[in-house]
Scaffold this motif. Structure first.
Motif, PDB file in Angstrom:
ATOM      1  N   ALA A 174       0.849  -1.197   0.000  1.00  0.00           N
ATOM      2  CA  ALA A 174       0.000   0.000   0.000  1.00  0.00           C
ATOM      3  C   ALA A 174       0.879   1.239   0.000  1.00  0.00           C
ATOM      4  O   ALA A 174       2.001   1.214   0.509  1.00  0.00           O
ATOM      5  N   TYR A 175       0.370   2.298  -0.589  1.00  0.00           N
ATOM      6  CA  TYR A 175       1.087   3.561  -0.603  1.00  0.00           C
ATOM      7  C   TYR A 175       0.122   4.655  -1.037  1.00  0.00           C
ATOM      8  O   TYR A 175      -0.999   4.375  -1.509  1.00  0.00           O
ATOM      9  N   ILE A 176       0.539   5.898  -0.839  1.00  0.00           N
ATOM     10  CA  ILE A 176      -0.257   7.041  -1.284  1.00  0.00           C
ATOM     11  C   ILE A 176       0.197   7.402  -2.695  1.00  0.00           C
ATOM     12  O   ILE A 176       1.351   7.785  -2.895  1.00  0.00           O
ATOM     13  N   VAL A 206      13.779  16.129   2.875  1.00  0.00           N
ATOM     14  CA  VAL A 206      15.046  15.871   2.179  1.00  0.00           C
ATOM     15  C   VAL A 206      15.281  16.843   1.027  1.00  0.00           C
ATOM     16  O   VAL A 206      16.315  16.739   0.347  1.00  0.00           O
ATOM     17  N   ASP A 207      14.360  17.782   0.799  1.00  0.00           N
ATOM     18  CA  ASP A 207      14.568  18.748  -0.269  1.00  0.00           C
ATOM     19  C   ASP A 207      15.694  19.693   0.122  1.00  0.00           C
ATOM     20  O   ASP A 207      16.023  19.858   1.290  1.00  0.00           O
ATOM     21  N   ASP A 208      16.287  20.323  -0.879  1.00  0.00           N
ATOM     22  CA  ASP A 208      17.421  21.211  -0.633  1.00  0.00           C
ATOM     23  C   ASP A 208      17.011  22.388   0.254  1.00  0.00           C
ATOM     24  O   ASP A 208      15.932  22.968   0.096  1.00  0.00           O
ATOM     25  N   ALA A 209      17.887  22.723   1.189  1.00  0.00           N
ATOM     26  CA  ALA A 209      17.624  23.854   2.088  1.00  0.00           C
ATOM     27  C   ALA A 209      18.946  24.325   2.677  1.00  0.00           C
ATOM     28  O   ALA A 209      19.929  23.576   2.733  1.00  0.00           O
ATOM     29  N   HIS A 210      18.985  25.582   3.113  1.00  0.00           N
ATOM     30  CA  HIS A 210      20.166  26.122   3.771  1.00  0.00           C
ATOM     31  C   HIS A 210      20.251  25.581   5.200  1.00  0.00           C
ATOM     32  O   HIS A 210      19.237  25.443   5.881  1.00  0.00           O
ATOM     33  N   HIS A 211      21.461  25.264   5.636  1.00  0.00           N
ATOM     34  CA  HIS A 211      21.675  24.707   6.970  1.00  0.00           C
ATOM     35  C   HIS A 211      22.589  25.618   7.790  1.00  0.00           C
ATOM     36  O   HIS A 211      23.532  26.223   7.255  1.00  0.00           O
ATOM     37  N   PHE A 212      22.296  25.713   9.081  1.00  0.00           N
ATOM     38  CA  PHE A 212      23.146  26.430  10.021  1.00  0.00           C
ATOM     39  C   PHE A 212      23.319  25.562  11.259  1.00  0.00           C
ATOM     40  O   PHE A 212      22.337  25.126  11.869  1.00  0.00           O
ATOM     41  N   TYR A 231       8.455   7.748  -0.222  1.00  0.00           N
ATOM     42  CA  TYR A 231       8.994   8.660   0.779  1.00  0.00           C
ATOM     43  C   TYR A 231       7.942   8.976   1.854  1.00  0.00           C
ATOM     44  O   TYR A 231       6.734   8.783   1.649  1.00  0.00           O
ATOM     45  N   HIS A 232       8.436   9.500   2.978  1.00  0.00           N
ATOM     46  CA  HIS A 232       7.516   9.951   4.022  1.00  0.00           C
ATOM     47  C   HIS A 232       6.669  11.113   3.476  1.00  0.00           C
ATOM     48  O   HIS A 232       7.214  12.090   2.950  1.00  0.00           O
ATOM     49  N   PRO A 233       5.342  11.037   3.612  1.00  0.00           N
ATOM     50  CA  PRO A 233       4.470  12.131   3.131  1.00  0.00           C
ATOM     51  C   PRO A 233       4.429  13.280   4.146  1.00  0.00           C
ATOM     52  O   PRO A 233       3.449  13.456   4.876  1.00  0.00           O
ATOM     53  N   THR A 234       5.491  14.048   4.195  1.00  0.00           N
ATOM     54  CA  THR A 234       5.550  15.118   5.196  1.00  0.00           C
ATOM     55  C   THR A 234       4.455  16.163   4.983  1.00  0.00           C
ATOM     56  O   THR A 234       4.054  16.828   5.936  1.00  0.00           O
ATOM     57  N   PHE A 235       3.986  16.297   3.753  1.00  0.00           N
ATOM     58  CA  PHE A 235       2.877  17.220   3.525  1.00  0.00           C
ATOM     59  C   PHE A 235       1.642  16.746   4.300  1.00  0.00           C
ATOM     60  O   PHE A 235       0.891  17.558   4.855  1.00  0.00           O
ATOM     61  N   LEU A 236       1.433  15.422   4.339  1.00  0.00           N
ATOM     62  CA  LEU A 236       0.304  14.852   5.066  1.00  0.00           C
ATOM     63  C   LEU A 236       0.502  14.994   6.571  1.00  0.00           C
ATOM     64  O   LEU A 236      -0.446  15.314   7.303  1.00  0.00           O
ATOM     65  N   TYR A 237       1.726  14.768   7.051  1.00  0.00           N
ATOM     66  CA  TYR A 237       1.999  14.930   8.474  1.00  0.00           C
ATOM     67  C   TYR A 237       1.681  16.351   8.934  1.00  0.00           C
ATOM     68  O   TYR A 237       1.055  16.560   9.980  1.00  0.00           O
ATOM     69  N   GLU A 278       5.882  17.508  -4.153  1.00  0.00           N
ATOM     70  CA  GLU A 278       6.985  18.220  -3.510  1.00  0.00           C
ATOM     71  C   GLU A 278       6.836  18.146  -1.996  1.00  0.00           C
ATOM     72  O   GLU A 278       5.812  17.724  -1.465  1.00  0.00           O
ATOM     73  N   LEU A 279       7.903  18.537  -1.299  1.00  0.00           N
ATOM     74  CA  LEU A 279       7.946  18.578   0.163  1.00  0.00           C
ATOM     75  C   LEU A 279       7.657  17.222   0.787  1.00  0.00           C
ATOM     76  O   LEU A 279       6.788  17.083   1.645  1.00  0.00           O
ATOM     77  N   TYR A 280       8.409  16.229   0.372  1.00  0.00           N
ATOM     78  CA  TYR A 280       8.296  14.905   0.984  1.00  0.00           C
ATOM     79  C   TYR A 280       9.541  14.641   1.822  1.00  0.00           C
ATOM     80  O   TYR A 280      10.528  15.377   1.772  1.00  0.00           O
ATOM     81  N   GLY A 281       9.485  13.580   2.628  1.00  0.00           N
ATOM     82  CA  GLY A 281      10.556  13.288   3.568  1.00  0.00           C
ATOM     83  C   GLY A 281      11.501  12.198   3.087  1.00  0.00           C
ATOM     84  O   GLY A 281      11.644  11.957   1.885  1.00  0.00           O
ATOM     85  N   ARG A 282      12.125  11.546   4.050  1.00  0.00           N
ATOM     86  CA  ARG A 282      13.090  10.509   3.718  1.00  0.00           C
ATOM     87  C   ARG A 282      12.397   9.278   3.131  1.00  0.00           C
ATOM     88  O   ARG A 282      11.188   9.096   3.268  1.00  0.00           O
ATOM     89  N   GLU A 283      13.194   8.450   2.516  1.00  0.00           N
ATOM     90  CA  GLU A 283      12.646   7.244   1.895  1.00  0.00           C
ATOM     91  C   GLU A 283      12.116   6.298   2.976  1.00  0.00           C
ATOM     92  O   GLU A 283      12.697   6.172   4.059  1.00  0.00           O
ATOM     93  N   THR A 284      11.004   5.659   2.686  1.00  0.00           N
ATOM     94  CA  THR A 284      10.390   4.736   3.642  1.00  0.00           C
ATOM     95  C   THR A 284       9.585   3.676   2.893  1.00  0.00           C
ATOM     96  O   THR A 284       9.233   3.859   1.720  1.00  0.00           O
ATOM     97  N   HIS A 285       9.308   2.584   3.590  1.00  0.00           N
ATOM     98  CA  HIS A 285       8.482   1.515   3.015  1.00  0.00           C
ATOM     99  C   HIS A 285       7.253   1.266   3.878  1.00  0.00           C
ATOM    100  O   HIS A 285       6.663   0.182   3.828  1.00  0.00           O
ATOM    101  N   LEU A 286       6.865   2.285   4.639  1.00  0.00           N
ATOM    102  CA  LEU A 286       5.647   2.182   5.438  1.00  0.00           C
ATOM    103  C   LEU A 286       4.420   2.135   4.517  1.00  0.00           C
ATOM    104  O   LEU A 286       4.476   2.620   3.384  1.00  0.00           O
ATOM    105  N   PRO A 287       3.310   1.579   5.001  1.00  0.00           N
ATOM    106  CA  PRO A 287       2.109   1.470   4.158  1.00  0.00           C
ATOM    107  C   PRO A 287       1.583   2.813   3.663  1.00  0.00           C
ATOM    108  O   PRO A 287       0.906   2.868   2.635  1.00  0.00           O
ATOM    109  N   TRP A 288       1.871   3.883   4.401  1.00  0.00           N
ATOM    110  CA  TRP A 288       1.387   5.196   3.973  1.00  0.00           C
ATOM    111  C   TRP A 288       2.479   6.006   3.250  1.00  0.00           C
ATOM    112  O   TRP A 288       2.411   7.229   3.176  1.00  0.00           O
TER     113      TRP A 288
END
Length: 323
Positions: free
Chosen positions: A4-6, A227-233, A175-181, A149-159
């Motif tokens: 299963a997946y989204i 995991v999308d590109d972003a500036h880090h400090f 990937y983790h659906p961070t937009f859904l979270y 866009e705006l998804y998280g790290r790779e995963t094999h969870l059902p969602w």
């Protein structure tokens, strides 16, 4: 093999003749309507007038869209101004890219202008809008689903979210659906503000401060997963630092406001309060016509005199009556 997946939409836009209908734009528009609708109900319940929230939103929404886009373009300038990029893309809002931090900041400026024109305290208006803004964010995040866009790290969870696009450096996969979270978190924040406002009668901007603080908590851990590109400090993404700073400011305002201005505003819209004062109350008794009352009092002695005369005649002796 994934059980299963989204799924991601095959495309984020459909064309009605020459007119493009974009899922991202629809999510933003629906979110704005929900925020204004709920904000209006809460504003009227606080004693405000119907339509005031929408009138001020006419100022707040455009400022918010501009602020959200500016924050995104400034913090991700390399997407538009680096070598091989077209700076004109910075104006293509429909392709995604609205920073909530800039939207709230500049949207507050627009709301302040609208409130000032109506003679309304901005904190009270912000309190009425707070849960609606959270629900609007929850709806708006589904625009990121349309744009993949705006998804998280790779995963094999059902969602897991199935990314199929390979444009702009995307790698198809799950990937983790961070937009859904974040969408679910915003729904929880909206209900939290509604409950707290009813339970503790929050006022003077504290309901809005609670919304901001609660959102920042969720945004912090969700941002960490992306995991999308972003500036880090110092090892953290820019938005993580922004969330922490804004959280501290919101909590500080909440505490100081509670000490200096406890309770809730009694009047949120002077015009509405003035209209209510002109209406007659149920406790008012009809005025008595003074001349009529005087006449009634004057007639009473005469009636008593006539009655006494009749009684005296009855008591007279027969001799007096015959004479």
């Amino acid at each position: 093999m994934e059980i299963a997946y989204i799924p991601s939409p095959s495309r984020g836009v459909i064309h009605l003749g020459p007119i493009p209908l974009r899922g991202y734009a629809f999510c933003i528009i629906i979110g704005v309507f929900v925020a204004v609708w709920l904000g209006n109900k809460r504003w009227v319940a606080r004693g405000g007038k119907v339509g005031t929230v929408a009138d001020i939103a006419v100022w707040a929404v455009p400022f918010g869209l501009v602020g959200g886009r500016l924050y995104h373009v400034i913090t991700d300038y390399e997407l538009y101004f680096s070598e091989g990029r077209d700076w004109v893309d910075a104006f293509k809002v429909w392709q995604g890219g609205l920073g909530i931090w800039g939207a709230i900041a500049l949207g507050a400026v627009g709301a302040w202008i609208g409130c000032r024109r109506r003679g309304i305290p901005l904190p009270a208006w912000a309190d009425a809008l707070a849960p609606g803004i959270a629900f609007a964010q929850a709806i708006g995040r589904w625009g990121n689903w349309f744009n993949q866009e705006l998804y998280g790290r790779e995963t094999h969870l059902p969602w897991a979210l199935h990314i199929t696009s390979s444009t702009d450096g995307r790698v198809p996969g799950y990937y983790h659906p961070t937009f859904l979270y974040e969408s679910l978190w915003c729904v929880g924040v909206g209900f939290l503000v509604i409950w707290a406002d009813r339970r503790f009668k929050l006022g003077h901007g504290r309901a809005f401060a609670l919304y901001v603080a609660a959102y920042c908590v969720g945004r912090g851990w969700i941002e960490y997963m992306r995991v999308d590109d972003a500036h880090h400090f110092l090892g953290l993404r820019l938005n993580d630092w922004t969330a922490m700073i804004v959280f501290i400011l919101a909590v500080t305002y909440f505490v100081i406001s509670a000490k200096k201005r406890p309770g809730r505003e009694e009047v949120v819209e002077p015009e509405a309060a003035g209209d209510g004062d002109d209406e007659p109350t149920a406790k008012e008794e009809p005025k008595t016509d003074e001349p009529e009352a005087t006449e009634a009092k004057e007639d009473a002695p005469e009636a008593e005199t006539e009655s006494e005369a009749v009684d005296m005649k009855k008591d007279e002796p027969e001799s007096a009556k015959k004479s």
